[in-house]
Design an enzyme around this catalytic site. Structure first.
Site, PDB file in Angstrom:
ATOM      1  N   THR A  27      -4.147  -7.116   8.803  1.00 57.00           N
ATOM      2  CA  THR A  27      -4.798  -8.376   9.169  1.00 57.00           C
ATOM      3  C   THR A  27      -5.533  -8.290  10.497  1.00 57.00           C
ATOM      4  O   THR A  27      -6.586  -8.915  10.677  1.00 57.00           O
ATOM      5  CB  THR A  27      -3.743  -9.503   9.240  1.00 57.00           C
ATOM      6  OG1 THR A  27      -3.136  -9.653   7.951  1.00 57.00           O
ATOM      7  CG2 THR A  27      -4.368 -10.821   9.643  1.00 57.00           C
ATOM      8  N   ASP A 102      -4.591  -2.697   3.338  1.00 55.73           N
ATOM      9  CA  ASP A 102      -3.663  -3.803   3.517  1.00 55.73           C
ATOM     10  C   ASP A 102      -2.260  -3.200   3.475  1.00 55.73           C
ATOM     11  O   ASP A 102      -1.995  -2.285   2.693  1.00 55.73           O
ATOM     12  CB  ASP A 102      -3.840  -4.812   2.380  1.00 55.73           C
ATOM     13  CG  ASP A 102      -2.944  -6.018   2.555  1.00 55.73           C
ATOM     14  OD1 ASP A 102      -1.756  -5.910   2.212  1.00 55.73           O
ATOM     15  OD2 ASP A 102      -3.425  -7.059   3.026  1.00 55.73           O
ATOM     16  N   SER A 103      -1.363  -3.696   4.301  1.00 58.35           N
ATOM     17  CA  SER A 103      -0.058  -3.038   4.420  1.00 58.35           C
ATOM     18  C   SER A 103       0.743  -3.072   3.123  1.00 58.35           C
ATOM     19  O   SER A 103       1.644  -2.260   2.922  1.00 58.35           O
ATOM     20  CB  SER A 103       0.765  -3.671   5.543  1.00 58.35           C
ATOM     21  OG  SER A 103       1.172  -4.977   5.212  1.00 58.35           O
ATOM     22  N   SER A 104       0.439  -4.007   2.236  1.00 55.73           N
ATOM     23  CA  SER A 104       1.163  -4.049   0.962  1.00 55.73           C
ATOM     24  C   SER A 104       0.842  -2.839   0.103  1.00 55.73           C
ATOM     25  O   SER A 104       1.544  -2.557  -0.871  1.00 55.73           O
ATOM     26  CB  SER A 104       0.833  -5.338   0.208  1.00 55.73           C
ATOM     27  OG  SER A 104      -0.565  -5.427  -0.053  1.00 55.73           O
ATOM     28  N   THR A 134       1.342  -6.551   8.528  1.00 59.20           N
ATOM     29  CA  THR A 134       2.703  -7.013   8.801  1.00 59.20           C
ATOM     30  C   THR A 134       3.630  -6.960   7.593  1.00 59.20           C
ATOM     31  O   THR A 134       4.853  -6.890   7.763  1.00 59.20           O
ATOM     32  CB  THR A 134       2.679  -8.455   9.347  1.00 59.20           C
ATOM     33  OG1 THR A 134       2.080  -9.319   8.373  1.00 59.20           O
ATOM     34  CG2 THR A 134       1.905  -8.522  10.640  1.00 59.20           C
ATOM     35  N   ASP A 135       3.089  -7.002   6.378  1.00 58.66           N
ATOM     36  CA  ASP A 135       3.954  -7.123   5.199  1.00 58.66           C
ATOM     37  C   ASP A 135       4.961  -5.988   5.090  1.00 58.66           C
ATOM     38  O   ASP A 135       6.128  -6.215   4.772  1.00 58.66           O
ATOM     39  CB  ASP A 135       3.115  -7.203   3.928  1.00 58.66           C
ATOM     40  CG  ASP A 135       2.450  -8.565   3.763  1.00 58.66           C
ATOM     41  OD1 ASP A 135       2.852  -9.500   4.475  1.00 58.66           O
ATOM     42  OD2 ASP A 135       1.534  -8.683   2.935  1.00 58.66           O
TER      43      ASP A 135
END
Length: 562
Positions: A27, A102-104, A134-135
């Site tokens: 993010t 994206d961290s996911s 952050t995920d």
């Protein structure tokens, strides 16, 4: 770099710390698009260069960054922060991964890419900041804490709940706080900085989906807290490597062979058995009730399923579903799991237990019994192995900080190992990396004093080989300049290397004393890390890993100081 945040005198020259920011995505670097927020490139130019707190406006300078396993180097433009409260500036550059994620979407491959980037640039920078979504940030922190072996420098991971380009965001404070910590304090751990708090990475969990206070470390207090005045570090909590080995990485961590299962009321043994019979499964993290309890019924069917899986070689680790607390087999249901061979995970987070299990299973010659034993042992401060009370002296009865450091300095200079050991028994760990008026730590003093056993002892207690004094000198530089070849070899074995800002002076000094500077890594007689590791392996076979015998022989063979 310093450990305790002491403010240097105003008439001293302002030193720079070098920090590599590794951008993985998330993010913090996102921008709006027709399909929603997406990771975007050019973070340093678009987000940092225009902000005075990240750019003091000094003339442009480039920093070399190693970008691949072949050792290819690319010059990256750098920025420098204004002078901080601690009288230091942080010079940094942002290295962006080819694919921003994206961290996911990050997995073991992404963890390995981060670890390799740190390894390639370990000797070029004082510390590292990793920008990450952050995920899955807590998983990455935990994984890296096990992958980075004998870490002697700070690795700080951070991210944000809102992009930096948004008017209202938490990205600015999180990144600036991470840079200050990384650029000023020698905390040789994988840490997570968020909302003005620095957590041990493998003790952290994401606790809020949208709040700025997104992370917490329920079973371990923060390592540091940033206030309006300064960053206060709890040095008694800081984990330090206590072995004479160089930094290296273990990257073949693969989560394909481990799984996590949350126990719930009414769960059927057949469900658990189905998971435990997945093809290739070697380890399971079992999230149980309270202090480690799970339903077993009158026929003990659940316990039998778990016991049968353990007999097949699957390691099962028991962690609590609760936010705080520890697995402790005090109830009958918990005792039955323990008797069946389920390993108590104590107060480990699920993220730490899962990544630690994957790490241990990937080690060479790993066996289920060995992995099970290691899961209950603290490797990187990821668990509290004992819940017994810890007694310590009240703060007001401790000796004066300066007085204690002075006494230790005299003992080092006099070669009094017994006295040094006595002082370290009564003083807090902070004294290991505290600095005198010249910025010299006990390791600096021991590196330039004749007593090799004292240097060896201080290194085993966790003293840092990477801190620089007020003149910007590392212990390795001082040892080589003093002509102490055995000290140089011992420091090199511990992972010491000359700082980039010492290279010019070291090359000049090597002309007059090539032997000892060759041992330090300068000149035609330079000793490679591979040679040091080969030497260490030979000594381990004959004398044991902690022996310092034979250093003098090695120094004479390669060429010591005249």
């Amino acid at each position: 770099m310093m450990e305790n945040g002491t403010v240097p005198e105003k008439n001293n020259a302002v030193l720079e710390s070098r920090v590599l920011i590794i951008m993985t995505g998330g993010t913090i670097c996102m921008r709006p698009s027709p399909s929603g927020f997406v990771p975007a490139r050019g973070f340093q130019e678009q987000c940092l260069s225009r902000v005075p707190t990240f750019n003091d406006g000094s003339p442009p300078a480039t920093i070399d960054v190693v970008v691949n396993a072949a050792g290819d180097i690319k010059s990256h433009p750098s920025l420098r922060t204004p002078q901080t409260t601690y009288g230091r500036q942080v010079r940094y550059t942002v290295f962006e991964f080819e694919e921003l994620l994206d961290s996911s979407s990050i997995d073991a491959k992404g963890w390995a890419e981060i670890a390799h980037t740190i390894e390639w640039n370990y000797t070029l920078f004082d510390s590292f900041v990793v920008l990450h979504g952050t995920d899955s940030l807590a998983y990455t922190c935990s994984a890296l804490s096990f992958m980075l072996q004998n870490l002697g420098k700070s690795v700080v991971l951070t991210g944000s709940q809102a992009p930096m380009l948004e008017l209202q965001n938490d990205a600015t404070d999180n990144l600036l706080g991470s840079l200050v910590v990384a650029g000023h304090f020698m905390i040789p751990e994988v840490c997570l900085y968020f909302n003005n708090k620095l957590f041990r990475g493998n003790r952290s969990s994401k606790v809020a989906a949208s709040d700025f206070a997104a992370f917490d470390s329920p079973n371990c207090p923060p390592l540091a807290v940033t206030t309006s005045m300064r960053t206060n570090v709890n040095w008694q909590l800081v984990y330090r490597p206590r072995s004479i080995q160089q930094f290296h990485i273990q990257t073949n961590l693969d989560t394909k062979h481990v799984a996590c299962l949350r126990i719930f009321p009414g769960i059927q043994p057949e469900m658990v058995d189905a998971v435990l019979r997945l093809d290739g499964l070697r380890g399971l993290v079992l999230e149980t009730f309270g202090a480690g309890n799970a339903p077993h019924g009158q026929d003990n069917a659940m316990t039998k399923v778990l016991a049968d899986a353990i007999k097949r070689g699957i390691v099962i680790v028991n962690v609590t579903q609760c936010l705080t607390g520890s697995v402790s087999p005090v109830y009958a249901t918990g005792m039955s799991l323990s008797n069946a061979g389920v390993v108590a995970g104590f107060d480990m987070t699920t993220e730490a237990a899962l990544t630690k299990l994957a790490y241990l299973l990937a080690l060479p010659d790993a066996t289920p019994d060995c992995v099970a034993r290691q899961m209950s042992v603290s490797l990187r401060g990821e668990l509290t192995a004992s819940s017994q009370p810890v007694f310590q002296h009240p703060i007001h009865t401790l000796p004066d900080r300066v007085q204690a450091l002075t006494i230790l300095g005299y003992a080092i200079a006099q070669g009094d190992l017994v006295r040094v050991q006595e002082i370290l028994k009564t003083e807090h760990d902070w004294i290991l990396n505290d600095a005198d008026y010249s910025g010299n730590t006990p390791i600096h003093l021991a590196a330039s004093s004749p007593g090799l056993p004292i240097l060896h002892f201080l290194l085993l207690q966790g003293g840092s080989v990477h801190l620089r004094n007020r003149n910007g000198r590392t212990p390795l530089f001082l040892a080589a300049n003093a002509g102490l070849a055995e000290h140089v070899l011992l420091l090199r074995k511990s992972g010491a290397h000359l700082h980039s800002e010492e290279q010019t002076a070291a090359h000049l000094l090597a002309r007059r004393r090539p032997g000892v500077w060759g041992l330090a890594g300068i000149g035609p007689q330079e000793i490679s890390n591979a040679e040091l590791e080969e030497e260490e392996e030979e000594k381990e076979k004959s004398r044991g890993s902690d022996s310092i015998d034979g250093l003098a022989i090695r120094a004479q063979r390669v060429g010591s100081a005249p």
